[in-house]
Write an enzyme that holds these catalytic residues in place. Structure first.
Site, PDB file in Angstrom:
ATOM      1  N   SER A   1      50.159 -10.031  -7.881  1.00 54.20           N
ATOM      2  CA  SER A   1      50.940 -11.328  -7.412  1.00 54.20           C
ATOM      3  C   SER A   1      51.385 -10.884  -5.957  1.00 54.20           C
ATOM      4  O   SER A   1      51.013  -9.842  -5.572  1.00 54.20           O
ATOM      5  CB  SER A   1      52.253 -10.885  -8.811  1.00 54.20           C
ATOM      6  OG  SER A   1      53.764 -11.875  -7.459  1.00 54.20           O
TER       7      SER A   1
ATOM      8  N   TYR B   1      59.409  -5.458 -10.531  1.00 54.05           N
ATOM      9  CA  TYR B   1      58.065  -6.394 -10.675  1.00 54.05           C
ATOM     10  C   TYR B   1      56.766  -6.216 -10.246  1.00 54.05           C
ATOM     11  O   TYR B   1      55.704  -6.417 -10.903  1.00 54.05           O
ATOM     12  CB  TYR B   1      58.448  -7.304 -10.856  1.00 54.05           C
ATOM     13  CG  TYR B   1      57.317  -9.152 -11.279  1.00 54.05           C
ATOM     14  CD1 TYR B   1      56.370  -9.011 -12.094  1.00 54.05           C
ATOM     15  CD2 TYR B   1      57.265  -9.621  -9.898  1.00 54.05           C
ATOM     16  CE1 TYR B   1      55.361  -9.681 -12.476  1.00 54.05           C
ATOM     17  CE2 TYR B   1      55.803 -10.557 -10.110  1.00 54.05           C
ATOM     18  CZ  TYR B   1      55.432 -10.380 -11.565  1.00 54.05           C
ATOM     19  OH  TYR B   1      53.957 -11.755 -11.042  1.00 54.05           O
TER      20      TYR B   1
END
Length: 342
Positions: free
Chosen positions: A138, A163
């Site tokens: 990501s 995350y």
């Protein structure tokens, strides 16, 4: 780099009921002859599962070439059954607990899926050798990096959310397995993916749902934020290209590489809201301009994302290029059709 012919192969896509996973599976089945895709997803209720079911029904038209298995990638025995009963050539791991803000209140879900789940995938690729493991990282790994555009050469040791930390960990795990067991591993840092049938927890979808109800939308950092919005079709093209070429070995002998997949063109949050508004007005989804509530920056958020995609362009002759206005127009047209039907 070694080319991989996907024809007549069995491919595994985890997160197949997800936004990127379903579109990737559809593209593979449309464009690769005689291949078979096994799709795995545990269908969590992180967002409305009827959308996940809609994506799976889109894939059911491919008949026996697509097999769906409901399973959790962290469930070793369920996943081992899939690997042991099928000769899998390429794995694309897109299953993950997504969302930066959700990770602040629900850390367990991220450790379970993104850490234990990815470790399980790596272990099975070791015991049932595959030609290539491609996995989702990501843009959030860049944290608060000041240098732009973000390059895969930059240090990414300061994540600002759990995350992001799990995604950076995936890259470290993959490097170790590539080096130790010669599993060719390619990580893809996705930049703000959007489009039809997307994730309802993403800003463009949340904004639309609120505007339809006549509610005000919250715009953080007073709208002074930039995102490299990347249209789903471009993401899928990027993944499919990457699947077909294993990475060259790094200096330490690991067949390992990480790429950015982003539009290479950050847009301001205000421009994004105005463009979305125009598309929704045109489709008559809303009848008046948005009410906006300007708020300060939220924990875990970053000021801007901006992808350097030079490596992707060099190795595959491709870079995402769909303008935000085109992508949001397609989203608005889909939204109108889908929610009129449901």
């Amino acid at each position: 780099m070694k080319n991989i012919d996907l024809e007549n192969k069995t491919l595994l896509v985890t997160g197949a009921a997800g936004f990127i996973g379903s579109f990737l599976t559809k593209r593979i089945l449309e464009s690769v002859k005689n291949c078979r895709v096994i799709g795995v997803d545990c269908i969590t209720d992180y967002y409305d599962i009827s959308l996940k079911e809609e994506r799976l029904s889109m894939l059911s038209s491919f008949g026996e070439r697509f097999a769906f298995i409901k399973a959790d990638i962290a469930d070793r025995s369920a996943m081992e059954k899939i690997f042991s009963e099928n000769k899998i050539s390429v794995v694309v791991n897109l299953a993950a607990q997504a969302g930066v803000r959700y990770s602040i209140d629900n850390p367990d879900a991220y450790i379970h899926s993104n850490m234990l789940g990815f470790y399980t995938i790596l272990e099975l690729c070791r015991h049932y050798p595959v030609e290539h493991l491609v996995y989702a990282s990501s843009s959030s790994v860049y944290g608060t990096n000041k240098k732009v555009p973000y390059s895969t050469e930059d240090k990414v040791d300061n994540p600002v959310s759990l995350y992001a930390a799990t995604k950076k960990s995936n890259e470290l795990f993959a490097h170790a397995y590539a080096k130790l067991y010669k599993i060719p591993c390619t990580g893809l840092r996705f930049f703000t993916v959007y489009g039809p049938m997307g994730r309802p927890d993403m800003a463009y979808f949340k904004f639309t749902n609120k505007l339809v109800k006549g509610e005000a939308i919250q715009i953080y950092n007073m709208g002074d934020m930039y995102r490299d919005f990347t249209y789903i079709d471009d993401i899928v093209t990027g993944i499919l290209n990457v699947m077909q070429k294993t990475p060259a070995e790094t200096e330490d002998g690991a067949p390992y590489k990480v790429y950015n997949i982003g539009n290479n063109n950050p847009e301001s949050l205000m421009y994004f809201v105005e463009t979305l508004e125009k598309c929704l007005l045109k489709e008559e989804i809303i009848t008046e301009p948005a009410k906006k509530e300007l708020l300060p920056m939220q924990p875990g958020d970053v000021y801007q994302t901006y992808a350097d995609v030079a490596d992707l362009q060099r190795d595959f002759g491709f870079k995402p290029a769909t303008p935000l206005s085109d992508g949001l127009a397609k989203f608005a047209a889909w939204y109108k059709g889908y929610y009129n039907k449901h």
